[in-house]
Design a protein around this motif. Structure first.
Motif, mmCIF file in Angstrom:
data_model
loop_
_atom_site.group_PDB
_atom_site.id
_atom_site.type_symbol
_atom_site.label_atom_id
_atom_site.label_comp_id
_atom_site.label_asym_id
_atom_site.label_seq_id
_atom_site.Cartn_x
_atom_site.Cartn_y
_atom_site.Cartn_z
ATOM 1 N N ARG A 96 52.953 48.795 55.033
ATOM 2 C CA ARG A 96 54.111 48.421 54.207
ATOM 3 C C ARG A 96 53.708 47.254 53.316
ATOM 4 N NH1 ARG A 96 55.097 47.169 59.391
ATOM 5 N NH2 ARG A 96 55.196 44.983 59.957
ATOM 6 N N LYS A 97 54.552 46.943 52.353
ATOM 7 C CA LYS A 97 54.282 45.866 51.410
ATOM 8 C C LYS A 97 55.011 44.568 51.769
ATOM 9 C CE LYS A 97 52.119 48.199 47.960
ATOM 10 N NZ LYS A 97 50.795 47.869 47.539
ATOM 11 N N ASP A 98 56.092 44.682 52.547
ATOM 12 C CA ASP A 98 56.872 43.489 52.868
ATOM 13 C C ASP A 98 57.127 43.424 54.381
ATOM 14 O OD1 ASP A 98 58.636 45.574 53.154
ATOM 15 O OD2 ASP A 98 60.025 44.906 51.626
ATOM 16 N N GLY A 99 57.722 42.333 54.804
ATOM 17 C CA GLY A 99 57.977 42.153 56.226
ATOM 18 C C GLY A 99 56.719 41.905 57.028
ATOM 19 N N CYS A 100 55.742 41.276 56.370
ATOM 20 C CA CYS A 100 54.451 41.041 57.016
ATOM 21 C C CYS A 100 54.515 39.856 57.956
ATOM 22 C CB CYS A 100 53.377 40.801 55.971
ATOM 23 S SG CYS A 100 53.196 42.188 54.827
ATOM 24 N N LYS A 101 53.692 39.899 58.947
ATOM 25 C CA LYS A 101 53.627 38.804 59.904
ATOM 26 C C LYS A 101 52.717 37.723 59.381
ATOM 27 C CE LYS A 101 52.843 37.683 64.653
ATOM 28 N NZ LYS A 101 52.598 38.119 65.983
#
Length: 152
Positions: free
Chosen positions: A147-152
């Motif tokens: 995914r492109k967002d919601g990264c840790k």
């Protein structure tokens, strides 16, 4: 009485011996995965190949237009992608969140961020399954999310 004390002493040391083995095995599992990503960064498909078991399976989970999809990549195609000269470094940055080892099986969970050169591409989680062969720990299955967002 001496035999009883000796048995009790050996029993007390058993967890320490097991913990040392587990720490060594955990380190060896991590080394295999680290080598895999070092090979990707270097564009060295032979180094990446050295970490893979014959018949390795590569899967990806993605979501397009709200629909969950899975994809399979052939190991030969992945190795060709890694080994074909490219202007930017493929840099997958991981952290080892969980490493589980039982006998000759290891399961590893790693959040990651993927960069092409200095540019962020995507993130997600990897799930690795490894088997310990005579030659050491080898990756038999990788599945990841992207995914492109919601990264840790």
């Amino acid at each position: 009485m001496k035999k009883l004390l000796l048995a009790a002493g050996l029993w007390a040391l058993a967890p320490a011996a097991f913990a040392q083995t587990s720490a060594a095995e955990t380190a060896a599992v991590k080394k295999t995965i680290t080598t895999f990503f070092d090979g990707m960064r270097r564009g060295d498909s032979a180094l990446v190949r050295s970490t893979l078991a014959p018949g390795v399976v590569l899967h990806t989970i993605s979501s397009r237009s709200g629909t969950v999809q899975t994809g399979t990549e052939k190991a030969a195609e992945f190795l060709q992608l890694v080994g074909t000269p490219h202007p930017e470094v493929y840099d997958e940055r991981i952290s080892f969140e969980q490493v589980l080892v039982d006998a000759n099986l290891a399961s590893v969970w790693t959040p990651y961020q993927f960069y092409v050169g200095p540019k962020f591409s995507h993130c997600g989680y990897n799930s690795f399954q490894l088997v310990k062969f005579a030659a050491g720990w080898k990756i038999v299955h990788i599945i990841d999310t992207r995914r492109k967002d919601g990264c840790k």
